[in-house]
Design a protein around this motif. Sequence first.
Motif, PDB file in Angstrom:
ATOM      1  N   ILE A   1       0.813  -1.213   0.000  1.00  0.00           N
ATOM      2  CA  ILE A   1       0.000   0.000   0.000  1.00  0.00           C
ATOM      3  C   ILE A   1       0.849   1.268   0.000  1.00  0.00           C
ATOM      4  CG2 ILE A   1      -2.122  -0.999   0.911  1.00  0.00           C
ATOM      5  CD1 ILE A   1      -1.337  -0.126   3.682  1.00  0.00           C
ATOM      6  N   ASP A   2       2.118   1.160   0.440  1.00  0.00           N
ATOM      7  CA  ASP A   2       3.001   2.322   0.388  1.00  0.00           C
ATOM      8  C   ASP A   2       4.011   2.226  -0.756  1.00  0.00           C
ATOM      9  OD1 ASP A   2       4.300   0.175   1.580  1.00  0.00           O
ATOM     10  OD2 ASP A   2       5.467   1.409   2.957  1.00  0.00           O
ATOM     11  N   HIS A   3       3.681   1.458  -1.788  1.00  0.00           N
ATOM     12  CA  HIS A   3       4.566   1.339  -2.950  1.00  0.00           C
ATOM     13  C   HIS A   3       4.786   2.728  -3.560  1.00  0.00           C
ATOM     14  CE1 HIS A   3       6.040   0.213  -6.938  1.00  0.00           C
ATOM     15  NE2 HIS A   3       6.295  -0.993  -6.445  1.00  0.00           N
ATOM     16  N   PRO A   4       6.036   3.070  -3.910  1.00  0.00           N
ATOM     17  CA  PRO A   4       6.310   4.430  -4.409  1.00  0.00           C
ATOM     18  C   PRO A   4       5.569   4.785  -5.697  1.00  0.00           C
ATOM     19  CG  PRO A   4       8.224   2.997  -4.680  1.00  0.00           C
ATOM     20  CD  PRO A   4       7.266   2.269  -3.796  1.00  0.00           C
ATOM     21  N   GLU A   5       5.139   3.776  -6.467  1.00  0.00           N
ATOM     22  CA  GLU A   5       4.393   4.054  -7.696  1.00  0.00           C
ATOM     23  C   GLU A   5       2.894   3.829  -7.530  1.00  0.00           C
ATOM     24  OE1 GLU A   5       6.089   2.199 -11.200  1.00  0.00           O
ATOM     25  OE2 GLU A   5       8.066   2.180 -10.268  1.00  0.00           O
ATOM     26  N   GLY A   6       2.469   3.567  -6.308  1.00  0.00           N
ATOM     27  CA  GLY A   6       1.055   3.303  -6.072  1.00  0.00           C
ATOM     28  C   GLY A   6       0.183   4.510  -6.357  1.00  0.00           C
ATOM     29  N   GLY A   7      -1.000   4.251  -6.900  1.00  0.00           N
ATOM     30  CA  GLY A   7      -1.873   5.344  -7.308  1.00  0.00           C
ATOM     31  C   GLY A   7      -3.167   5.479  -6.540  1.00  0.00           C
ATOM     32  N   LEU A   8      -3.460   4.568  -5.595  1.00  0.00           N
ATOM     33  CA  LEU A   8      -4.727   4.657  -4.884  1.00  0.00           C
ATOM     34  C   LEU A   8      -4.814   5.935  -4.055  1.00  0.00           C
ATOM     35  CD1 LEU A   8      -4.943   1.636  -5.725  1.00  0.00           C
ATOM     36  CD2 LEU A   8      -6.132   1.257  -3.567  1.00  0.00           C
ATOM     37  N   ASP A   9      -5.981   6.538  -4.062  1.00  0.00           N
ATOM     38  CA  ASP A   9      -6.219   7.787  -3.343  1.00  0.00           C
ATOM     39  C   ASP A   9      -6.753   7.467  -1.951  1.00  0.00           C
ATOM     40  OD1 ASP A   9      -6.937  10.246  -2.377  1.00  0.00           O
ATOM     41  OD2 ASP A   9      -8.048  10.865  -4.148  1.00  0.00           O
ATOM     42  N   PHE A  10      -5.865   7.437  -0.969  1.00  0.00           N
ATOM     43  CA  PHE A  10      -6.288   7.106   0.390  1.00  0.00           C
ATOM     44  C   PHE A  10      -7.088   8.233   1.023  1.00  0.00           C
ATOM     45  CE2 PHE A  10      -2.838   4.129  -0.374  1.00  0.00           C
ATOM     46  CZ  PHE A  10      -3.442   2.954   0.027  1.00  0.00           C
ATOM     47  N   GLY A  11      -6.999   9.423   0.456  1.00  0.00           N
ATOM     48  CA  GLY A  11      -7.842  10.506   0.921  1.00  0.00           C
ATOM     49  C   GLY A  11      -9.316  10.250   0.643  1.00  0.00           C
ATOM     50  N   VAL A  12      -9.603   9.379  -0.321  1.00  0.00           N
ATOM     51  CA  VAL A  12     -10.972   8.947  -0.618  1.00  0.00           C
ATOM     52  C   VAL A  12     -11.277   7.631   0.085  1.00  0.00           C
ATOM     53  CG1 VAL A  12     -12.511   8.163  -2.468  1.00  0.00           C
ATOM     54  CG2 VAL A  12     -11.044  10.159  -2.832  1.00  0.00           C
ATOM     55  N   ILE A  13     -10.318   6.719   0.078  1.00  0.00           N
ATOM     56  CA  ILE A  13     -10.538   5.365   0.590  1.00  0.00           C
ATOM     57  C   ILE A  13     -10.686   5.335   2.109  1.00  0.00           C
ATOM     58  CG2 ILE A  13      -9.421   3.117   0.902  1.00  0.00           C
ATOM     59  CD1 ILE A  13      -8.325   3.440  -1.964  1.00  0.00           C
ATOM     60  N   VAL A  14      -9.810   6.034   2.823  1.00  0.00           N
ATOM     61  CA  VAL A  14      -9.854   5.968   4.290  1.00  0.00           C
ATOM     62  C   VAL A  14     -11.186   6.475   4.851  1.00  0.00           C
ATOM     63  CG1 VAL A  14      -8.864   6.934   6.399  1.00  0.00           C
ATOM     64  CG2 VAL A  14      -7.372   5.898   4.684  1.00  0.00           C
ATOM     65  N   PRO A  15     -11.705   7.632   4.408  1.00  0.00           N
ATOM     66  CA  PRO A  15     -13.015   8.040   4.934  1.00  0.00           C
ATOM     67  C   PRO A  15     -14.118   7.018   4.629  1.00  0.00           C
ATOM     68  CG  PRO A  15     -11.914   9.908   3.927  1.00  0.00           C
ATOM     69  CD  PRO A  15     -11.098   8.694   3.581  1.00  0.00           C
ATOM     70  N   PHE A  16     -13.997   6.347   3.480  1.00  0.00           N
ATOM     71  CA  PHE A  16     -15.002   5.324   3.157  1.00  0.00           C
ATOM     72  C   PHE A  16     -14.898   4.160   4.143  1.00  0.00           C
ATOM     73  CE2 PHE A  16     -17.031   1.856   0.945  1.00  0.00           C
ATOM     74  CZ  PHE A  16     -18.057   2.465   0.232  1.00  0.00           C
ATOM     75  N   ILE A  17     -13.682   3.716   4.435  1.00  0.00           N
ATOM     76  CA  ILE A  17     -13.488   2.648   5.413  1.00  0.00           C
ATOM     77  C   ILE A  17     -13.973   3.094   6.784  1.00  0.00           C
ATOM     78  CG2 ILE A  17     -11.738   1.290   6.648  1.00  0.00           C
ATOM     79  CD1 ILE A  17     -10.101   1.249   4.039  1.00  0.00           C
ATOM     80  N   ALA A  18     -13.635   4.328   7.166  1.00  0.00           N
ATOM     81  CA  ALA A  18     -14.029   4.850   8.480  1.00  0.00           C
ATOM     82  C   ALA A  18     -15.551   4.907   8.635  1.00  0.00           C
ATOM     83  CB  ALA A  18     -13.433   6.233   8.698  1.00  0.00           C
ATOM     84  N   ALA A  19     -16.253   5.075   7.514  1.00  0.00           N
ATOM     85  CA  ALA A  19     -17.717   5.121   7.546  1.00  0.00           C
ATOM     86  C   ALA A  19     -18.332   3.728   7.711  1.00  0.00           C
ATOM     87  CB  ALA A  19     -18.254   5.776   6.280  1.00  0.00           C
ATOM     88  N   HIS A  20     -17.497   2.682   7.639  1.00  0.00           N
ATOM     89  CA  HIS A  20     -17.954   1.297   7.806  1.00  0.00           C
ATOM     90  C   HIS A  20     -17.075   0.614   8.855  1.00  0.00           C
ATOM     91  CE1 HIS A  20     -19.240   2.513   3.754  1.00  0.00           C
ATOM     92  NE2 HIS A  20     -20.220   1.658   3.883  1.00  0.00           N
ATOM     93  N   PRO A  21     -17.128   1.072  10.113  1.00  0.00           N
ATOM     94  CA  PRO A  21     -16.174   0.599  11.126  1.00  0.00           C
ATOM     95  C   PRO A  21     -16.262  -0.885  11.438  1.00  0.00           C
ATOM     96  CG  PRO A  21     -17.932   1.882  12.132  1.00  0.00           C
ATOM     97  CD  PRO A  21     -18.073   2.063  10.659  1.00  0.00           C
ATOM     98  N   GLY A  22     -17.399  -1.501  11.164  1.00  0.00           N
ATOM     99  CA  GLY A  22     -17.532  -2.934  11.444  1.00  0.00           C
ATOM    100  C   GLY A  22     -17.066  -3.829  10.315  1.00  0.00           C
ATOM    101  N   THR A  23     -16.718  -3.236   9.170  1.00  0.00           N
ATOM    102  CA  THR A  23     -16.296  -4.010   8.001  1.00  0.00           C
ATOM    103  C   THR A  23     -14.784  -4.185   8.019  1.00  0.00           C
ATOM    104  OG1 THR A  23     -18.156  -3.120   6.727  1.00  0.00           O
ATOM    105  CG2 THR A  23     -16.376  -4.150   5.489  1.00  0.00           C
TER     106      THR A  23
END
Length: 282
Positions: free
Chosen positions: A224-246
């Motif tokens: 997940i911290d690969h230097p060429e990684g492109g995922l936007d954790f600024g979008v992903i983390v809030p989505f995960i946080a909105a589903h705390p039981g998942t």
Amino acid sequence: MDRPYRIGAGVRIDDEETFAALAARYHEGRIDHIQVQIIPGDERSFRDHLDLIADAGVQVVIHAPHHAHGVNPCAPTAYDDRSPAEIETWIELALAQTAEAADRTGADKIVLHTGRYLPGRREEAEATFAAFLDDHFDPRFILENLPSVYADYPLLGNEAADLVALGGGRIRGFCLDFPHLFCTANYLSRPFADLLAPFGGLDLRLFHLSNSRRGSITDEHLLIDHPEGGLDFGVIVPFIAAHPGTHVSLEYKENDPRVYDRQVAVFDTIFRRWNTPGAGAL
């Protein structure tokens, strides 16, 4: 360990050394589940491996075999040189072992792939998957989104609406694979956030997380911290946080417990960075 999310790691059923290491980490409270990938085969070896897992006292998620293991629900004979009879016998064995693994471990989730199909035959693939559910449905199935393409063949079930339609009212729970969706967004030239939003209306039972290169349409299971990684954790983390039981299941091709140790810590840093007021600010 007290944390605002639940996280786990994956391992093949036949990798006893890695499983034992991950089980120790589970009992230490460092991870919250272990996802076990079923590799169908010899019954005696399968049960020897399963005995170890079932006796470990850990929370397990079962991942059903997929096309790489000769189980391709939406087009069983596509890209396969075996006879239809051989394929059907193999699928029966694979799914029986999958169900047994879920029974023995008490797993309430079985991650399922729809599979790959021949170009231009999507409607046929959808009908074949529906027939597969008629014959093999398990109420523990949760359907995972797949990238649009891989190695020049199309995969079925890429967007939220696809999964709902393919579930046909029978499969009601879903597994959201973030890098798969990222690859689909790149393939379709659409914003990742736009494709992610409809998943918020689904009954999400599990998240899969790794990384893929910026702009890539190919799922690579990068760190997940690969230097060429492109995922936007600024979008992903809030989505995960909105589903705390998942639960979040980290998925890497190299099932090395030392890699998971580091990646669990990296995820924690990323999560806390993007799930705080002023997230992302330097």
